[in-house]
Design a protein around this motif. Structure first.
Motif, short mmCIF file in Angstrom:
data_model
loop_
_atom_site.label_atom_id
_atom_site.label_comp_id
_atom_site.label_asym_id
_atom_site.label_seq_id
_atom_site.Cartn_x
_atom_site.Cartn_y
_atom_site.Cartn_z
N GLN A 51 41.62 27.81 -122.85
CA GLN A 51 41.62 29.12 -122.20
C GLN A 51 42.61 30.07 -122.86
O GLN A 51 42.28 31.21 -123.19
N GLN A 52 43.84 29.59 -123.07
CA GLN A 52 44.86 30.40 -123.72
C GLN A 52 44.40 30.83 -125.12
O GLN A 52 44.58 31.99 -125.52
N GLN A 53 43.83 29.89 -125.85
CA GLN A 53 43.40 30.18 -127.21
C GLN A 53 42.24 31.17 -127.22
O GLN A 53 42.22 32.10 -128.04
N PHE A 54 41.29 30.98 -126.35
CA PHE A 54 40.14 31.89 -126.29
C PHE A 54 40.58 33.31 -125.98
O PHE A 54 40.14 34.26 -126.64
N LEU A 55 41.42 33.48 -124.99
CA LEU A 55 41.79 34.81 -124.53
C LEU A 55 42.58 35.61 -125.57
O LEU A 55 42.59 36.84 -125.53
N CYS A 56 43.25 34.91 -126.50
CA CYS A 56 43.98 35.64 -127.55
C CYS A 56 43.26 35.57 -128.90
O CYS A 56 43.84 35.90 -129.94
N CYS A 57 42.00 35.13 -128.88
CA CYS A 57 41.17 35.09 -130.09
C CYS A 57 41.76 34.21 -131.19
O CYS A 57 41.75 34.55 -132.37
N TYR A 58 42.28 33.06 -130.78
CA TYR A 58 42.77 32.07 -131.75
C TYR A 58 41.59 31.58 -132.58
O TYR A 58 40.48 31.46 -132.07
N PRO A 59 41.79 31.31 -133.88
CA PRO A 59 40.67 30.89 -134.74
C PRO A 59 39.84 29.77 -134.12
O PRO A 59 40.38 28.73 -133.74
N VAL A 60 38.54 29.99 -134.01
CA VAL A 60 37.65 29.07 -133.32
C VAL A 60 37.69 27.67 -133.93
O VAL A 60 37.68 26.66 -133.21
N ASN A 61 37.77 27.59 -135.25
CA ASN A 61 37.75 26.28 -135.90
C ASN A 61 39.05 25.50 -135.74
O ASN A 61 39.14 24.34 -136.13
N LYS A 62 40.08 26.13 -135.16
CA LYS A 62 41.36 25.46 -134.96
C LYS A 62 41.70 25.25 -133.49
O LYS A 62 42.80 24.84 -133.15
N MET A 63 40.75 25.52 -132.63
CA MET A 63 40.99 25.41 -131.19
C MET A 63 41.10 23.96 -130.74
O MET A 63 40.75 23.04 -131.47
N ALA A 64 41.61 23.78 -129.51
CA ALA A 64 41.85 22.43 -128.96
C ALA A 64 40.56 21.82 -128.42
O ALA A 64 40.44 21.48 -127.24
N TRP A 65 39.58 21.64 -129.32
CA TRP A 65 38.30 21.09 -128.89
C TRP A 65 38.41 19.64 -128.46
O TRP A 65 37.53 19.12 -127.76
N SER A 66 39.49 18.98 -128.85
CA SER A 66 39.67 17.58 -128.46
C SER A 66 39.83 17.43 -126.95
O SER A 66 39.65 16.33 -126.41
N SER A 67 40.13 18.53 -126.26
CA SER A 67 40.27 18.47 -124.80
C SER A 67 38.90 18.41 -124.12
O SER A 67 38.81 18.14 -122.92
N VAL A 68 37.84 18.64 -124.88
CA VAL A 68 36.48 18.58 -124.33
C VAL A 68 35.96 17.16 -124.53
O VAL A 68 35.60 16.76 -125.64
N LYS A 69 35.95 16.39 -123.47
CA LYS A 69 35.53 14.99 -123.53
C LYS A 69 34.03 14.87 -123.21
O LYS A 69 33.59 15.22 -122.11
N LEU A 70 33.29 14.41 -124.18
CA LEU A 70 31.83 14.30 -124.02
C LEU A 70 31.44 12.98 -123.38
O LEU A 70 32.15 11.98 -123.53
N PRO A 71 30.32 12.95 -122.68
CA PRO A 71 29.45 14.10 -122.38
C PRO A 71 30.03 14.94 -121.25
O PRO A 71 30.78 14.44 -120.41
N LEU A 72 29.64 16.22 -121.22
CA LEU A 72 30.09 17.12 -120.17
C LEU A 72 29.01 17.26 -119.11
O LEU A 72 27.86 17.58 -119.43
N SER A 73 29.39 17.04 -117.88
CA SER A 73 28.44 17.23 -116.79
C SER A 73 28.14 18.72 -116.64
O SER A 73 28.85 19.57 -117.19
N TRP A 74 27.12 19.03 -115.88
CA TRP A 74 26.76 20.43 -115.60
C TRP A 74 27.96 21.16 -114.97
O TRP A 74 28.28 22.29 -115.35
N GLU A 75 28.63 20.47 -114.05
CA GLU A 75 29.77 21.07 -113.38
C GLU A 75 30.92 21.32 -114.35
O GLU A 75 31.57 22.37 -114.31
N GLU A 76 31.17 20.36 -115.26
CA GLU A 76 32.25 20.53 -116.23
C GLU A 76 31.95 21.67 -117.21
O GLU A 76 32.85 22.41 -117.61
#
Length: 317
Positions: free
Chosen positions: A9-34
């Protein structure tokens, strides 16, 4: 559940480079709610809905998210919807300005209106550069440097540092803060950003923004302002044609304040020869330069690209 996407959220709102974002925090698979929580924390965040970040950035973010979720059986309608809505809108080429939001703590956020172009209206100052973020980080880590001090910033651009120093929630406790730039469009943008961040604050408690040309610094009405204790500047020495004017302005301040004045200068290291040239001029002018330790990535208060080499120095005479 939203807490685990706080960094994204912090990275998105300040337009941090997309390819360097904390994608590791997204644990797959993601439910519809997640998926819903993730979209609500980023694209549908109230700050982005009211003061939207660049359209092209949102599009890049959603495409990266869709790539991450490509093996999911179900993709949330809001993800498709966010992408389609952005693609249906006109491109950023027709939009001069957008916003960035720097969330520093739960009750402290800086929102800046900035140019979508690095160079706009004849200046590079209508957006925030890495050196300003690095210096902002340094000041948050060392608030004693500005506590109770009267501060002037040269080449303040969009106004990040001055806003940070007077933001009530950050309790930096700087006294009078004057942010300046030689560009009239920059001064107007700074004033807009001050109004945006201090809407509920008494005018005298907010930073002031004025136009100041380095080659005419003595003509400024300094009698209307307190004596300067701290001078700030970020990303102002990338052009050696401006060195003499900057050094002349510095000499004006140091002649008035002598050893009482400290300058903090942050510079992105783009060209070592240019940087070395300025450092040599500082020595010739009898300035004492002390390197300052950069704030580490793990301790950083701002989402910024720590791979960009930034030098912060203290200057005294």
């Amino acid at each position: 559940m939203a807490e685990k996407y706080r960094k994204l959220q912090q990275q998105f709102l300040c337009c941090y480079p997309v390819n360097k974002m904390a994608w590791s925090s997204v644990k797959l698979p993601l439910s519809w709610e997640e998926q819903q929580v993730l979209i609500d924390a980023t694209c549908r965040h109230p700050l982005n809905r009211r003061y939207p970040v660049r359209r092209s950035y949102v599009e890049a973010f959603i495409k990266q998210l869709m790539h991450l979720l490509k093996d999911q059986d179900e993709l949330h309608d809001d993800i498709y919807g966010s992408l389609c809505n952005r693609m249906a809108e006109s491109s950023d080429s027709g939009t001069v300005y957008s916003y960035k939001h720097y969330i520093l703590q739960p009750d402290a956020c800086i929102t800046l209106r900035e140019s979508n172009s690095f160079v706009s209206e004849g200046t590079t100052g209508l957006c925030t550069w890495e050196a300003a973020l690095a210096l902002a980080d340094y000041l948050v880590e060392h608030p004693q440097l500005v506590r109770g001090k009267n501060v002037v910033e040269l080449g303040a651009g969009a106004g990040l540092l001055g806003i940070l120093l007077k933001l009530p929630a950050m309790s930096m406790q700087a006294e009078q803060v004057l942010i300046t730039d030689g560009s009239e469009p920059c001064v107007q943008l700074m004033r807009e950003n001050i109004a945006l961040n201090f809407a509920d604050t008494a005018t005298e408690q907010a930073p002031k923004a004025e136009q100041l040309r380095w080659d005419a610094v003595s003509e400024f009405p300094w009698q209307d302002y307190a004596e300067t204790d701290v001078l700030l500047a970020a990303d102002v020495i990338y052009d050696d044609s401006q060195f003499d004017a900057l050094l002349s302005a510095m000499d004006f301040f140091y002649t008035r304040r002598g050893s009482e004045l400290e300058m903090l200068l942050a510079s992105t290291v783009r060209n070592m020869e240019t940087l070395h040239m300025f450092m040599t001029k500082l020595r010739i002018c009898n300035y004492k330069v002390t390197p300052c330790a950069n704030v580490s990535a793990c301790a950083s208060h701002f989402c910024r690209d720590h791979t960009a080499a930034v030098q912060v120095i203290s200057i005294r005479r």
